[in-house]
Design a protein around this motif. Structure first.
Motif, short mmCIF file in Angstrom:
data_model
loop_
_atom_site.label_atom_id
_atom_site.label_comp_id
_atom_site.label_asym_id
_atom_site.label_seq_id
_atom_site.Cartn_x
_atom_site.Cartn_y
_atom_site.Cartn_z
N UNK A 85 -14.80 10.63 27.90
CA UNK A 85 -16.05 9.88 27.82
C UNK A 85 -16.16 8.91 29.00
N UNK A 86 -17.17 9.11 29.84
CA UNK A 86 -17.30 8.32 31.07
C UNK A 86 -17.49 6.84 30.76
N UNK A 87 -18.29 6.53 29.75
CA UNK A 87 -18.55 5.12 29.41
C UNK A 87 -17.25 4.41 29.01
N UNK A 88 -16.39 5.11 28.26
CA UNK A 88 -15.10 4.54 27.88
C UNK A 88 -14.24 4.28 29.11
N UNK A 89 -14.24 5.24 30.03
CA UNK A 89 -13.38 5.11 31.21
C UNK A 89 -13.81 3.94 32.09
N UNK A 90 -15.10 3.63 32.09
CA UNK A 90 -15.56 2.50 32.92
C UNK A 90 -15.01 1.17 32.40
N UNK A 91 -14.77 1.10 31.09
CA UNK A 91 -14.13 -0.11 30.55
C UNK A 91 -12.69 -0.23 31.06
N UNK A 92 -12.01 0.91 31.17
CA UNK A 92 -10.63 0.89 31.68
C UNK A 92 -10.62 0.53 33.16
N UNK A 93 -11.59 1.03 33.91
CA UNK A 93 -11.71 0.67 35.33
C UNK A 93 -11.94 -0.83 35.48
N UNK A 94 -12.83 -1.37 34.63
CA UNK A 94 -13.11 -2.81 34.69
C UNK A 94 -11.85 -3.61 34.38
#
Length: 273
Positions: A85-94
């Motif tokens: 899930x791309x939206x989930x991964x952006x939280x990990x990137x942040x």
């Protein structure tokens, strides 16, 4: 209620805080399933850096090229690709960017790759411990190159928070086939990132399921060509690599067909005799 629970893993998958009798946490396994349904992402440690490539499905013909990215910079010398899930991964990137920035402010130097990977693993693991939140539905590949020693590092972090260090790996739908190709590739030669580019393009085109939508190849690297900073692969180089990768796949398929025909000829001759 009992009937409904029986139809959903006997109720053991209703919360991430519940173990099944055989010691499984179903919610984490379901999160890993979300990763396996996603486009394939690969990363390889080369002798001069790290290269990332990912299979980005084109959900619409009207999408602008380059949108809906699946590869992200973390700091100048580190990047991250994902599957799930791309939206989930952006939280990990942040979170990764926050950890890198905090470490830089505290110690005036870049965070070591191992520490960054372990901190991200602990962050992801925390989301498997409380009933009020759900696990992250993604796995990430974290690649770094030490700016002083130029030594590359590659880590995979899964929805359970487990951290593995690799010389090359793949995540997503075609991960098993992609890992096999990477093993063959790395068994015989050590490559530069520029040499590896055509091979990662070939791997992603080879493992792409024809039943799926067309995909856009997204790639980035940290190597001498990018001044050891995480940057996207220039579009001209990427297009050349894709063209060559498709030519190589076509050549392999023609060889297989010709060998198949040659293998059938003796049988026909024996039957005629």
């Amino acid at each position: 209620l009992l009937l409904r629970m029986a139809g959903t893993g006997a109720g053991y998958d209703l919360s991430v805080t519940t173990f099944s009798p055989d010691g499984r946490v179903f919610q984490v396994e379901y999160a890993q399933k979300a990763v396996e349904n996603s486009g394939t992402s690969v990363a390889i440690c080369c002798k001069d850096g790290v290269i990332f490539a990912t299979e980005k499905f084109l959900l619409s013909k009207m999408l602008v090229p380059g949108t809906n990215k699946r590869i992200f910079p973390v700091h100048k010398h580190a990047g991250m690709s994902m599957a799930g899930l791309v939206a989930d991964s952006r939280q990990i990137v942040a979170r990764a960017r926050s950890e890198a920035g905090n470490y830089k402010n505290a110690y005036n130097e870049e965070i070591p790759p191992e520490i960054l990977a372990e901190r991200l693993g602990m962050f992801i693991h925390a989301y498997t411990l409380y009933w009020s939140i759900r696990p992250f539905g993604c796995s990430v590949l974290l690649g770094c190159v030490d700016k002083d020693t130029k030594v590359p590092s590659l880590f995979c972090i899964d929805p359970a928070g487990l951290v593995y260090k690799y010389s090359g790996t793949a995540i997503g739908k075609g991960k098993q086939a992609a890992k096999t190709e990477i093993e063959k590739l790395m068994a015989h030669q050590t490559m530069t990132c520029q040499e590896a580019l055509v091979h990662v393009a070939k791997i992603l085109h080879k493992v792409h399921d024809e039943k799926d939508k067309d995909f856009e190849l997204e790639a980035s690297w940290i190597c001498p060509l990018s001044d050891y900073m995480h940057k996207p692969v220039p579009s001209e180089l990427l297009q050349e690599a894709e063209t060559e990768a498709k030519r190589m796949i076509d050549a392999e398929e023609q060889d297989d067909e010709s060998h198949g025909i040659e293998g059938m000829e003796p049988q026909g001759g024996a039957a005629a005799a």
